[in-house]
Motif scaffolding. Structure first.
Motif, mmCIF file in Angstrom:
data_model
loop_
_atom_site.group_PDB
_atom_site.id
_atom_site.type_symbol
_atom_site.label_atom_id
_atom_site.label_comp_id
_atom_site.label_asym_id
_atom_site.label_seq_id
_atom_site.Cartn_x
_atom_site.Cartn_y
_atom_site.Cartn_z
ATOM 1 N N TYR A 293 0.834 -1.196 0.000
ATOM 2 C CA TYR A 293 0.000 0.000 0.000
ATOM 3 C C TYR A 293 0.874 1.255 0.000
ATOM 4 O O TYR A 293 1.916 1.310 0.654
ATOM 5 C CB TYR A 293 -0.899 0.034 1.238
ATOM 6 C CG TYR A 293 -2.172 -0.776 1.111
ATOM 7 C CD1 TYR A 293 -3.246 -0.296 0.382
ATOM 8 C CD2 TYR A 293 -2.294 -2.017 1.734
ATOM 9 C CE1 TYR A 293 -4.420 -1.020 0.272
ATOM 10 C CE2 TYR A 293 -3.463 -2.746 1.627
ATOM 11 C CZ TYR A 293 -4.524 -2.247 0.900
ATOM 12 O OH TYR A 293 -5.670 -2.963 0.793
ATOM 13 N N ASP A 294 0.429 2.267 -0.737
ATOM 14 C CA ASP A 294 0.969 3.618 -0.618
ATOM 15 C C ASP A 294 -0.047 4.442 0.153
ATOM 16 O O ASP A 294 -1.263 4.353 -0.109
ATOM 17 C CB ASP A 294 1.202 4.226 -2.002
ATOM 18 C CG ASP A 294 2.284 3.497 -2.763
ATOM 19 O OD1 ASP A 294 3.455 3.692 -2.430
ATOM 20 O OD2 ASP A 294 1.941 2.730 -3.682
ATOM 21 N N ASN A 295 0.431 5.243 1.094
ATOM 22 C CA ASN A 295 -0.506 5.928 1.978
ATOM 23 C C ASN A 295 -0.152 7.391 2.122
ATOM 24 O O ASN A 295 0.960 7.826 1.792
ATOM 25 C CB ASN A 295 -0.544 5.247 3.354
ATOM 26 C CG ASN A 295 0.808 5.239 4.034
ATOM 27 O OD1 ASN A 295 1.277 6.259 4.516
ATOM 28 N ND2 ASN A 295 1.453 4.065 4.057
ATOM 29 N N TYR A 360 -8.317 -0.084 -1.525
ATOM 30 C CA TYR A 360 -8.036 1.097 -0.718
ATOM 31 C C TYR A 360 -8.554 0.899 0.697
ATOM 32 O O TYR A 360 -9.452 0.097 0.952
ATOM 33 C CB TYR A 360 -8.669 2.356 -1.335
ATOM 34 C CG TYR A 360 -10.159 2.294 -1.520
ATOM 35 C CD1 TYR A 360 -11.029 2.805 -0.567
ATOM 36 C CD2 TYR A 360 -10.720 1.713 -2.657
ATOM 37 C CE1 TYR A 360 -12.398 2.740 -0.737
ATOM 38 C CE2 TYR A 360 -12.082 1.646 -2.831
ATOM 39 C CZ TYR A 360 -12.912 2.169 -1.874
ATOM 40 O OH TYR A 360 -14.270 2.108 -2.043
ATOM 41 N N ARG A 420 -6.137 8.760 7.427
ATOM 42 C CA ARG A 420 -5.097 8.171 6.597
ATOM 43 C C ARG A 420 -5.758 7.293 5.545
ATOM 44 O O ARG A 420 -6.661 6.509 5.863
ATOM 45 C CB ARG A 420 -4.117 7.357 7.434
ATOM 46 C CG ARG A 420 -2.991 6.743 6.574
ATOM 47 C CD ARG A 420 -1.859 6.168 7.396
ATOM 48 N NE ARG A 420 -2.336 5.121 8.282
ATOM 49 C CZ ARG A 420 -1.980 5.018 9.555
ATOM 50 N NH1 ARG A 420 -1.191 5.942 10.104
ATOM 51 N NH2 ARG A 420 -2.429 4.042 10.304
ATOM 52 N N ASP A 422 -4.925 4.538 2.327
ATOM 53 C CA ASP A 422 -3.968 3.661 1.647
ATOM 54 C C ASP A 422 -4.608 3.189 0.353
ATOM 55 O O ASP A 422 -5.809 2.862 0.319
ATOM 56 C CB ASP A 422 -3.616 2.457 2.513
ATOM 57 C CG ASP A 422 -3.084 2.854 3.883
ATOM 58 O OD1 ASP A 422 -1.902 2.649 4.121
ATOM 59 O OD2 ASP A 422 -3.870 3.377 4.705
ATOM 60 N N ARG A 424 -3.657 0.886 -3.476
ATOM 61 C CA ARG A 424 -2.699 0.080 -4.247
ATOM 62 C C ARG A 424 -3.419 -0.592 -5.399
ATOM 63 O O ARG A 424 -4.652 -0.778 -5.374
ATOM 64 C CB ARG A 424 -2.039 -0.980 -3.370
ATOM 65 C CG ARG A 424 -2.964 -2.103 -2.950
ATOM 66 C CD ARG A 424 -2.262 -3.122 -2.088
ATOM 67 N NE ARG A 424 -3.161 -4.197 -1.663
ATOM 68 C CZ ARG A 424 -2.828 -5.133 -0.797
ATOM 69 N NH1 ARG A 424 -1.628 -5.141 -0.257
ATOM 70 N NH2 ARG A 424 -3.697 -6.084 -0.457
#
Length: 579
Positions: A293-295, A360, A420, A422, A424
């Motif tokens: 994941y990019d967050n 997500y 937040r 996340d 991907r």
């Protein structure tokens, strides 16, 4: 009559032979013939294989127990079927002649003339293109001077013509049957290709699982060693404490007083030697199939002020692999849940034109988790959706507003809420597709910039006098719009800065004008896109001037019976809500 009966007998016998060499499952011509060892029935290998795998493990004819490896391969059956085909499809001339003879010898019911009822049709009139009797041909005035032929000859000729065309039709039938067989073979090849790919994927997954097991063993080994070391230290400390307690409770007082310094030194040495050594092994395992994941964290400051305005606002974009993601937050709720829930959506603001699935998570962060006290209090929503550029997926009922303060997610004194998100791609394949799209976009932008610079350079050459260069400009070299722009410093003796010419002044003004027009056009395009986006969002905010249409339920959000639909809310045409 004897020849016609013999032909019919041969045809029947050939048909009976063809029936024997026909698959008893699909009732078609045998393909890769195999035989049941129990009842000796012939069938296609693909048919019996599909029957045994998909239906049941027994012969469909004799019902005996049968497995695919028990089926007998009959290679001789293909040669027999080829011989039968060669016997059935003869030369057109011989077949036509025999067919015409057989048709002539068949006793058709007598056809009577409509004018002379007692007379049979025996003559064909070429002029009128009709069949008549001999009385009409001899005495009828309507056929006077016409050309006549015997009806049997004309009938035989017509039969020959029809049979010639029928032979072509039979050839076409055989071609279609062959094409069907080719398609069936192709179907089997496609299935075999899919099965092969599945086997490869399974083998690859098994290897990945083996590598994960190896990583797990190494991590568990380090943790077990650490646990053993700490257990030995705890046992030694417990033994030392038992001895100290024993001396305190049972030993002589004078001995304790005399050995006080020694005991205290022993305790200090133990504290020095038995130090607390702990390490945390990462719980995450790297995946060879699914990206990480990019967050991005979105800190909403002055939440109470934003809630009073009740307008949506956006987080800073998260740019990953050329895609741009951002959170869209309604601080006071959206639509029918306004004033009751916090509404949060994830928007793909920049991305490829085609729809793609992405996974997500949207997380409401508790203040204690930021301090490292308790991370279990964070509220997480996780989903996977198909995104298009400019489309939002999220939750109308993300979190109740009255619970934000009571459960500690929002403190009025600090007035901050943290979110937040996340995101991907579900696989590395999709991630590579996104990266390739972004690379293509960058290459296209580079080509456009080179073409624009090339045009400006050509315009510069047209405006400046031959053999001179404008003030404060270097000499530029261009081959084509696709080449790289090369600039080197020109010799100072080419022009004199102390004596600028009128052409140089006009050229500078012209270039400044072009740059100013380009900057204005860029600003105008950016402003227009922003205004259009705001109009698309804001035009749907007034609840009294629009009706909510639920694309999933096919009715309005307000039920005609007065019931409120709570399962799914639809905010706007390009924003999808999840509960």
């Amino acid at each position: 009559m004897n020849s016609s009966s013999s032909i019919s007998t041969k045809l029947k016998s050939m048909e009976s032979l063809a029936e024997i060499f026909r698959c008893f499952i699909c009732m078609e011509k045998l393909r890769d013939a195999h035989m049941c060892p129990h009842c000796s029935k012939l069938c296609c290998y693909s048919c019996i294989r599909r029957w045994l795998i998909e239906t049941r493990a027994q012969c469909p004819h004799c019902r005996a127990a049968l497995h695919i490896h028990e089926v007998v391969n009959c290679r001789w059956a293909e040669e027999v079927t080829q011989q039968l085909d060669s016997l059935q499809v003869k030369e057109p001339s011989v077949e036509n002649a025999r067919m015409c003879e057989s048709l002539l010898e068949v006793n058709f019911p007598s056809e009577r003339c409509t004018t002379h009822v007692k007379e049979e049709l025996s003559v064909y009139c070429n002029s009128c293109d009709c069949c008549i009797c001999h009385e009409c041909a001899l005495w009828s005035s309507s056929h006077a001077g016409h050309n006549f032929k015997p009806l049997d000859e004309v009938y035989k000729e017509h039969c020959r013509q029809v049979q010639e065309h029928a032979v072509d039709l039979r050839r076409r039938l055989m071609e279609i049957i062959g094409a069907i067989q080719d398609v069936e073979k192709n179907i089997e090849q496609v299935r075999a290709g899919k099965d092969q790919r599945v086997r490869e994927i399974r083998n690859a997954v098994e290897l990945m699982i083996a590598r994960l097991d190896s990583h797990l063993k190494s991590k568990l080994s380090s943790l077990i060693n650490l646990k053993g070391h700490l257990s030995r230290q705890s046992e030694e400390i417990e033994t030392m404490l038992i001895e100290i307690d024993k001396k305190l409770m049972e030993g002589p007082k004078s001995e304790l007083i005399n050995n006080r310094n020694k005991i205290i030194q022993t305790i200090k040495d133990a504290l020095t030697n038995f130090y607390l050594f702990t390490t945390t092994v990462k719980v995450d395992f790297s995946s060879e199939l699914v990206p990480i994941y990019d967050n991005n964290t979105f800190e909403i400051q002055k939440y109470s002020t934003l809630r009073a305005k009740a307008d949506p606002f956006y987080s800073e974009p998260l740019k990953v692999n050329g895609l741009s993601w951002r959170l869209k937050v309604y601080p006071d709720g959206n639509g029918v849940v306004r004033g009751s829930y916090l509404s949060v959506f994830l928007e793909l603001s920049e991305g490829p034109p085609k729809t793609s699935k992405y996974e997500y998570r949207i997380e409401l962060i508790h203040p204690t988790s930021s301090l490292g006290i308790d991370t279990n209090k964070n509220m997480v929503r996780e989903f996977a959706s198909d995104f298009e550029t400019g489309e939002c997926w999220g939750y109308n009922r993300f979190f109740r507003l009255d619970l934000l303060e009571s459960e500690g997610y929002w403190e009025p004194q600090i007035d901050i809420i943290k979110l937040r998100f996340d995101v991907r791609a579900p696989t590395y394949f999709q991630q590579c597709k996104d990266q390739q799209w972004y690379i293509n976009q960058l290459q296209e932008t580079c080509r456009n910039q080179l073409a624009q610079n090339y045009c400006l350079n050509e315009r510069l050459k047209a405006l400046q006098p031959r053999g001179t260069l404008p003030r404060n400009h270097s000499r530029a070299t261009w081959d084509s719009p696709s080449n790289i722009y090369r600039m080197d410093d020109g010799p100072s003796q080419m022009f004199s800065p102390q004596h600028p010419s009128n052409e140089n002044h006009s050229l500078d003004k012209e270039l400044e004008k072009v740059q100013h027009m380009e900057s204005d056009s860029h600003d105008e395009r950016g402003y227009r896109s922003l205004v259009e986006q705001d109009v698309e969002i804001d035009s749907l905010q007034d609840e009294s001037q629009r009706e909510f249409q639920n694309p999933l339920l096919g009715n309005d959000m307000n039920d005609p019976m007065g019931h409120q639909l709570e399962e799914v809310e639809f905010h706007e045409p390009r924003e999808i809500l999840l509960d």
